[in-house]
Design a protein around this motif. Structure first.
Motif, PDB file in Angstrom:
ATOM      1  N   ASP A 420       0.831  -1.205   0.000  1.00 42.65           N
ATOM      2  CA  ASP A 420       0.000   0.000   0.000  1.00 42.65           C
ATOM      3  C   ASP A 420       0.870   1.262   0.000  1.00 42.65           C
ATOM      4  O   ASP A 420       0.555   2.249  -0.687  1.00 42.65           O
ATOM      5  N   ALA A 421       1.960   1.260   0.752  1.00 39.14           N
ATOM      6  CA  ALA A 421       2.837   2.431   0.811  1.00 39.14           C
ATOM      7  C   ALA A 421       3.463   2.710  -0.553  1.00 39.14           C
ATOM      8  O   ALA A 421       3.544   3.862  -0.999  1.00 39.14           O
ATOM      9  N   ARG A 422       3.922   1.648  -1.225  1.00 36.35           N
ATOM     10  CA  ARG A 422       4.511   1.822  -2.558  1.00 36.35           C
ATOM     11  C   ARG A 422       3.486   2.396  -3.546  1.00 36.35           C
ATOM     12  O   ARG A 422       3.773   3.316  -4.309  1.00 36.35           O
ATOM     13  N   GLU A 423       2.301   1.859  -3.539  1.00 35.49           N
ATOM     14  CA  GLU A 423       1.269   2.305  -4.466  1.00 35.49           C
ATOM     15  C   GLU A 423       0.804   3.723  -4.144  1.00 35.49           C
ATOM     16  O   GLU A 423       0.449   4.496  -5.041  1.00 35.49           O
ATOM     17  N   ARG A 424       0.804   4.070  -2.878  1.00 33.73           N
ATOM     18  CA  ARG A 424       0.431   5.435  -2.488  1.00 33.73           C
ATOM     19  C   ARG A 424       1.453   6.432  -3.002  1.00 33.73           C
ATOM     20  O   ARG A 424       1.111   7.512  -3.495  1.00 33.73           O
ATOM     21  N   VAL A 425       2.735   6.097  -2.883  1.00 34.72           N
ATOM     22  CA  VAL A 425       3.786   6.971  -3.409  1.00 34.72           C
ATOM     23  C   VAL A 425       3.640   7.136  -4.921  1.00 34.72           C
ATOM     24  O   VAL A 425       3.692   8.254  -5.460  1.00 34.72           O
ATOM     25  N   ALA A 426       3.424   6.019  -5.624  1.00 35.28           N
ATOM     26  CA  ALA A 426       3.287   6.076  -7.075  1.00 35.28           C
ATOM     27  C   ALA A 426       2.078   6.905  -7.485  1.00 35.28           C
ATOM     28  O   ALA A 426       2.141   7.698  -8.434  1.00 35.28           O
ATOM     29  N   SER A 427       0.965   6.761  -6.753  1.00 39.76           N
ATOM     30  CA  SER A 427      -0.246   7.499  -7.108  1.00 39.76           C
ATOM     31  C   SER A 427      -0.074   8.993  -6.887  1.00 39.76           C
ATOM     32  O   SER A 427      -0.539   9.811  -7.691  1.00 39.76           O
ATOM     33  N   ASN A 428       0.574   9.380  -5.807  1.00 36.03           N
ATOM     34  CA  ASN A 428       0.779  10.800  -5.539  1.00 36.03           C
ATOM     35  C   ASN A 428       1.717  11.432  -6.567  1.00 36.03           C
ATOM     36  O   ASN A 428       1.478  12.555  -7.020  1.00 36.03           O
ATOM     37  N   VAL A 429       2.778  10.725  -6.917  1.00 36.86           N
ATOM     38  CA  VAL A 429       3.685  11.232  -7.953  1.00 36.86           C
ATOM     39  C   VAL A 429       2.947  11.347  -9.283  1.00 36.86           C
ATOM     40  O   VAL A 429       3.080  12.341 -10.013  1.00 36.86           O
ATOM     41  N   ALA A 430       2.143  10.334  -9.612  1.00 39.53           N
ATOM     42  CA  ALA A 430       1.386  10.357 -10.859  1.00 39.53           C
ATOM     43  C   ALA A 430       0.377  11.496 -10.871  1.00 39.53           C
ATOM     44  O   ALA A 430       0.137  12.117 -11.908  1.00 39.53           O
ATOM     45  N   ALA A 431      -0.224  11.797  -9.725  1.00 32.86           N
ATOM     46  CA  ALA A 431      -1.182  12.899  -9.656  1.00 32.86           C
ATOM     47  C   ALA A 431      -0.504  14.238  -9.909  1.00 32.86           C
ATOM     48  O   ALA A 431      -1.054  15.110 -10.603  1.00 32.86           O
ATOM     49  N   ILE A 432       0.687  14.420  -9.365  1.00 34.91           N
ATOM     50  CA  ILE A 432       1.436  15.658  -9.608  1.00 34.91           C
ATOM     51  C   ILE A 432       1.789  15.778 -11.090  1.00 34.91           C
ATOM     52  O   ILE A 432       1.648  16.846 -11.706  1.00 34.91           O
ATOM     53  N   GLU A 433       2.232  14.673 -11.677  1.00 32.46           N
ATOM     54  CA  GLU A 433       2.597  14.700 -13.097  1.00 32.46           C
ATOM     55  C   GLU A 433       1.366  14.909 -13.982  1.00 32.46           C
ATOM     56  O   GLU A 433       1.456  15.543 -15.030  1.00 32.46           O
ATOM     57  N   ALA A 434       0.225  14.395 -13.562  1.00 29.25           N
ATOM     58  CA  ALA A 434      -1.005  14.601 -14.334  1.00 29.25           C
ATOM     59  C   ALA A 434      -1.398  16.078 -14.342  1.00 29.25           C
ATOM     60  O   ALA A 434      -1.811  16.625 -15.371  1.00 29.25           O
ATOM     61  N   LYS A 435      -1.265  16.720 -13.193  1.00 23.57           N
ATOM     62  CA  LYS A 435      -1.566  18.152 -13.134  1.00 23.57           C
ATOM     63  C   LYS A 435      -0.565  18.945 -13.975  1.00 23.57           C
ATOM     64  O   LYS A 435      -0.938  19.891 -14.677  1.00 23.57           O
ATOM     65  N   ARG A 436       0.712  18.563 -13.913  1.00 23.46           N
ATOM     66  CA  ARG A 436       1.720  19.212 -14.755  1.00 23.46           C
ATOM     67  C   ARG A 436       1.383  19.055 -16.236  1.00 23.46           C
ATOM     68  O   ARG A 436       1.449  20.023 -17.003  1.00 23.46           O
ATOM     69  N   ASP A 437       0.998  17.843 -16.632  1.00 18.68           N
ATOM     70  CA  ASP A 437       0.669  17.596 -18.034  1.00 18.68           C
ATOM     71  C   ASP A 437      -0.521  18.431 -18.485  1.00 18.68           C
ATOM     72  O   ASP A 437      -0.582  18.857 -19.642  1.00 18.68           O
ATOM     73  N   PHE A 438      -1.469  18.662 -17.590  1.00 20.56           N
ATOM     74  CA  PHE A 438      -2.603  19.506 -17.966  1.00 20.56           C
ATOM     75  C   PHE A 438      -2.147  20.926 -18.254  1.00 20.56           C
ATOM     76  O   PHE A 438      -2.550  21.520 -19.264  1.00 20.56           O
ATOM     77  N   TRP A 439      -1.314  21.486 -17.392  1.00 17.33           N
ATOM     78  CA  TRP A 439      -0.876  22.868 -17.619  1.00 17.33           C
ATOM     79  C   TRP A 439       0.024  22.964 -18.852  1.00 17.33           C
ATOM     80  O   TRP A 439       0.005  23.978 -19.564  1.00 17.33           O
ATOM     81  N   LEU A 440       0.780  21.924 -19.138  1.00 19.04           N
ATOM     82  CA  LEU A 440       1.551  21.910 -20.382  1.00 19.04           C
ATOM     83  C   LEU A 440       0.609  21.860 -21.585  1.00 19.04           C
ATOM     84  O   LEU A 440       0.825  22.547 -22.594  1.00 19.04           O
ATOM     85  N   ALA A 441      -0.437  21.051 -21.489  1.00 17.22           N
ATOM     86  CA  ALA A 441      -1.401  20.961 -22.586  1.00 17.22           C
ATOM     87  C   ALA A 441      -2.158  22.274 -22.764  1.00 17.22           C
ATOM     88  O   ALA A 441      -2.485  22.658 -23.901  1.00 17.22           O
TER      89      ALA A 441
END
Length: 475
Positions: A420-441
């Protein structure tokens, strides 16, 4: 002499603009970006620009501030403005009538003296001067649009670099917190292992998780440094100014995404590179008309000649007698293409015009496609980022809280807690990158409509879904 007077009179009509062509660039920057752009020509202007940049750096730099700093401080942009000034000089030079050529010769032999004076005028150049001037002015207006496109490109590149720099720093902050938590858990596992309460495999899992987060953090710090340096370069900063502050997090997502509307028609009417291509076609059309007008005569020069001869002869009573003769007249020199009567010259102009026409048609089709793709990326990245914000992260928090409760109640083992800890870290990093990708788009969509260089879209970014799936799939 009349021809010389006409030439001088026509030459007086050409002059430099008071702003060096910058008014069109400043207008485009103000209307499209809402930003100021200046050309630095003196030490005083450089000092004023520097003071303004330092005032902007006094507070945390957001996206709009970073763009304004780049437009004020980027040396490459100033080089483009200098190139615009050089293009204006070329335009003024091309719009001037051909300069007359003066020739003076003096020949003396024995008792004879010959003086010849000539004035050579390019008549064809004078006759075609209005069209040449029109073409030169069109080229200069095209150069102004190209300078404005450079401004838009720098603004877009700076926005992209800003969003990447902030997201990289946010990921580093999150991973530092995750590493601190993993380190504490690893220390507890070590103590439990020493007491025999935790077996070796449990200890190894805790230590491995701590090591993995440390490796992710090291890679994230490298990315953060590289992204920040790129932003620093675009803003033209050095010395103490590179210690500028950025926000801790990316700007929140808007409540709703923009609607597509008539973005294709808007892009076709506003894209600055498309306008440059249209102007190129118009200039070629005018040049083609000029080629047809001069196809039978390549060069036509008029020469005004004045010749003065003096001879000295012996007089009957001794002494010398002067015998003088004067000639005045004109001479014409012109070249006629006898072998093809200008057909090759005309054919070349026609083919170049058709080449530009097809390129313009291709660009119009591509612009429509680019703006559709940009909107698809914009809308898709918005939905993905909102999905992480409203669905994935809240669910991850619930899973994390429940898993911890079950672990404390001895209902689940340590391995489930680590997964669960590993997946939580991956999800939070992915959420930050998703927001970054939106502003780039969002930046790419704006660029696709007004111009300034189109990016590769989603294909050019590391997508959040790929990041999240890759980290979660391995555990």
């Amino acid at each position: 002499m009349i021809a010389v007077a006409v030439t001088l009179g026509l030459g007086g009509c050409a002059s430099f603009s008071p702003d060096g062509g910058m008014l069109a660039v400043q207008t485009a920057s103000s209307e499209v970006l809402g930003k100021d752009v200046v050309r630095i020509r003196s030490e005083e202007e450089a000092v004023q620009s520097r003071e303004r940049v330092r005032a902007l750096l006094a507070t945390p730099v957001d996206a709009e501030t970073s763009v304004q700093i780049a437009l004020l401080n980027n040396a490459g942009l100033q080089a483009s403005f200098a190139e615009l000034g050089a293009m204006e000089a070329e335009s003024v030079s091309a719009s001037l009538p051909p300069s007359p050529t003066f020739s003076l010769s003096r020949l003396a032999v024995s008792r004879e003296l010959e003086i010849e004076r000539q004035v050579l005028i390019n008549v064809l150049g004078l006759l075609t001067l209005p069209r040449q001037r029109e073409l030169a002015e069109g080229r200069f207006r095209q150069a102004q649009l190209q300078a404005a496109e450079t401004v838009l490109r720098l603004a877009a590149d700076t926005r992209r670099a800003y969003h990447r720099a902030v997201s990289s720093a946010q990921i580093v902050t999150f991973l530092e917190e995750a590493k601190a938590a993993a380190e504490a858990s690893s220390d507890v596992a070590k103590e439990l292992g020493e007491t025999g309460a935790l077996n070796k495999i449990g200890q190894a899992r805790e230590h491995a998780f701590y090591a993995e987060v440390g490796a992710q953090l090291a890679a994230a710090r490298l990315r953060k440094a590289a992204d920040r340096e790129r932003l620093t370069r675009l803003m033209g900063l050095w010395g103490a100014d590179i210690k500028y502050r950025l926000p801790a997090k990316l700007k929140p997502l808007p409540n709703s995404a923009k609607r597509a509307g008539e973005i294709e028609a808007e892009a076709v009417s506003k894209r600055i590179d498309l306008e440059i291509a249209r102007m190129e076609l118009d200039l070629l059309a005018k040049s083609y008309g000029l080629t047809r007008a001069t196809r039978f005569v390549d060069d036509f020069e008029l020469t005004g000649t004045s010749q003065y001869d003096r001879a000295f002869v012996d007089a009957p009573g001794g002494g010398l007698d002067k015998d003088t003769a004067k000639w005045r007249g004109i001479a014409m020199d012109f070249q006629i293409p006898l072998y093809d009567f200008g057909e090759s010259k005309t054919r070349e102009a026609e083919e170049r015009y058709m080449h530009a026409a097809h390129r313009l048609a291709e660009k119009a089709v591509n612009v429509r496609s680019e703006v559709r793709q940009a909107y698809t990326d914009y809308r898709g990245t918005y939905d993905i980022a909102m999905h992480y914000q409203k669905e994935v992260l809240p669910l991850r928090k619930i899973i994390s809280d429940e898993t911890l409760l079950q672990y404390n109640g001895m209902l689940s083992d340590l391995s489930q807690l680590l997964i669960d800890a590993r997946e939580r870290v991956a999800s939070n990093v992915a959420a930050i990158e998703a927001k970054r990708d939106f502003w780039l788009a969002a930046t790419d969509l704006h660029v696709a409509v007004v111009g300034g260089g189109v990016s590769d879209g989603v294909a050019g970014r590391s997508t959040a879904m790929a990041t999240g799936g890759g980290d979660g799939a391995g555990h």
